[in-house]
Design a protein around this motif. Structure first.
Motif, PDB file in Angstrom:
ATOM      1  N   LEU A 129      29.832  25.718 -28.416  1.00 19.18           N
ATOM      2  CA  LEU A 129      29.005  24.637 -28.941  1.00 19.18           C
ATOM      3  C   LEU A 129      28.689  23.641 -27.821  1.00 19.18           C
ATOM      4  O   LEU A 129      27.556  23.187 -27.676  1.00 19.18           O
ATOM      5  CB  LEU A 129      29.714  23.925 -30.088  1.00 19.18           C
ATOM      6  N   TRP A 130      29.668  23.324 -27.009  1.00 25.89           N
ATOM      7  CA  TRP A 130      29.472  22.354 -25.918  1.00 25.89           C
ATOM      8  C   TRP A 130      28.594  22.922 -24.808  1.00 25.89           C
ATOM      9  O   TRP A 130      27.903  22.163 -24.123  1.00 25.89           O
ATOM     10  CB  TRP A 130      30.815  21.876 -25.383  1.00 25.89           C
ATOM     11  N   ILE A 131      28.592  24.224 -24.649  1.00 28.49           N
ATOM     12  CA  ILE A 131      27.659  24.850 -23.695  1.00 28.49           C
ATOM     13  C   ILE A 131      26.225  24.620 -24.172  1.00 28.49           C
ATOM     14  O   ILE A 131      25.344  24.272 -23.380  1.00 28.49           O
ATOM     15  CB  ILE A 131      27.955  26.362 -23.547  1.00 28.49           C
ATOM     16  N   GLY A 132      25.993  24.781 -25.457  1.00 31.44           N
ATOM     17  CA  GLY A 132      24.670  24.536 -26.021  1.00 31.44           C
ATOM     18  C   GLY A 132      24.248  23.081 -25.884  1.00 31.44           C
ATOM     19  O   GLY A 132      23.098  22.778 -25.560  1.00 31.44           O
ATOM     20  N   VAL A 133      25.180  22.166 -26.114  1.00 31.74           N
ATOM     21  CA  VAL A 133      24.884  20.743 -25.954  1.00 31.74           C
ATOM     22  C   VAL A 133      24.514  20.453 -24.498  1.00 31.74           C
ATOM     23  O   VAL A 133      23.559  19.719 -24.214  1.00 31.74           O
ATOM     24  CB  VAL A 133      26.078  19.876 -26.406  1.00 31.74           C
ATOM     25  N   ALA A 134      25.258  21.038 -23.571  1.00 30.42           N
ATOM     26  CA  ALA A 134      24.964  20.832 -22.147  1.00 30.42           C
ATOM     27  C   ALA A 134      23.588  21.386 -21.786  1.00 30.42           C
ATOM     28  O   ALA A 134      22.844  20.765 -21.015  1.00 30.42           O
ATOM     29  CB  ALA A 134      26.050  21.490 -21.290  1.00 30.42           C
ATOM     30  N   ILE A 135      23.235  22.530 -22.334  1.00 28.13           N
ATOM     31  CA  ILE A 135      21.911  23.111 -22.084  1.00 28.13           C
ATOM     32  C   ILE A 135      20.822  22.180 -22.626  1.00 28.13           C
ATOM     33  O   ILE A 135      19.799  21.945 -21.971  1.00 28.13           O
ATOM     34  CB  ILE A 135      21.805  24.516 -22.722  1.00 28.13           C
ATOM     35  N   GLY A 136      21.029  21.620 -23.812  1.00 26.28           N
ATOM     36  CA  GLY A 136      20.062  20.697 -24.395  1.00 26.28           C
ATOM     37  C   GLY A 136      19.893  19.432 -23.568  1.00 26.28           C
ATOM     38  O   GLY A 136      18.772  18.957 -23.340  1.00 26.28           O
ATOM     39  N   ILE A 137      20.997  18.881 -23.096  1.00 27.31           N
ATOM     40  CA  ILE A 137      20.927  17.680 -22.261  1.00 27.31           C
ATOM     41  C   ILE A 137      20.236  17.990 -20.940  1.00 27.31           C
ATOM     42  O   ILE A 137      19.422  17.194 -20.454  1.00 27.31           O
ATOM     43  CB  ILE A 137      22.337  17.089 -22.050  1.00 27.31           C
ATOM     44  N   ALA A 138      20.541  19.147 -20.363  1.00 32.62           N
ATOM     45  CA  ALA A 138      19.880  19.534 -19.111  1.00 32.62           C
ATOM     46  C   ALA A 138      18.371  19.686 -19.317  1.00 32.62           C
ATOM     47  O   ALA A 138      17.571  19.272 -18.468  1.00 32.62           O
ATOM     48  CB  ALA A 138      20.476  20.838 -18.581  1.00 32.62           C
ATOM     49  N   ALA A 139      17.966  20.243 -20.448  1.00 30.71           N
ATOM     50  CA  ALA A 139      16.538  20.387 -20.733  1.00 30.71           C
ATOM     51  C   ALA A 139      15.881  19.018 -20.909  1.00 30.71           C
ATOM     52  O   ALA A 139      14.758  18.795 -20.449  1.00 30.71           O
ATOM     53  CB  ALA A 139      16.339  21.240 -21.988  1.00 30.71           C
ATOM     54  N   ALA A 140      16.573  18.082 -21.543  1.00 28.27           N
ATOM     55  CA  ALA A 140      16.036  16.730 -21.714  1.00 28.27           C
ATOM     56  C   ALA A 140      15.878  16.034 -20.370  1.00 28.27           C
ATOM     57  O   ALA A 140      14.863  15.372 -20.110  1.00 28.27           O
ATOM     58  CB  ALA A 140      16.945  15.917 -22.633  1.00 28.27           C
TER      59      ALA A 140
END
Length: 101
Positions: free
Chosen positions: A51-62
């Motif tokens: 789940l935290w990998i996905g959150v990190a991917i989302g923040i990186a995309a932002a």
């Protein structure tokens, strides 16, 4: 032809404003998509930290969206800086320095 030129500057700021507004929306959407990816990976694999990998991917995309918007605005600023209407005599000072040598 003059009529078309008058309408063009009126529409351009509206479009640029909409693009700036969409930056905030795209940041939220990027993070939400990252969270959805993380939740999907967690559900498929059963591993909680994905789940935290996905959150990190989302923040990186932002962050990438913000960087792209910054780069675009910086290029626009550079165009304005080179425009003779806005350089406020900078060219004249440079020419004066060349004469002293």
């Amino acid at each position: 032809m003059e009529n078309q030129e008058e309408h063009k500057p009126r529409i351009k700021p509206i479009i640029e404003g909409a693009e700036s507004l969409s930056l905030g929306i795209s940041m939220v959407v990027a993070i939400l998509i990252g969270v959805a990816i993380g939740l999907g990976l967690k559900k498929v694999t059963g591993i909680a930290w994905l789940l935290w990998i996905g959150v990190a991917i989302g923040i990186a995309a932002a962050v990438m969206n913000v960087y792209k918007a910054y780069s675009k605005q910086y290029k626009e600023f550079e165009k304005l800086a080179k425009d003779p209407r806005y350089n406020m005599g900078k060219q004249q000072k440079d020419d004066d320095d060349d004469d002293e040598e």
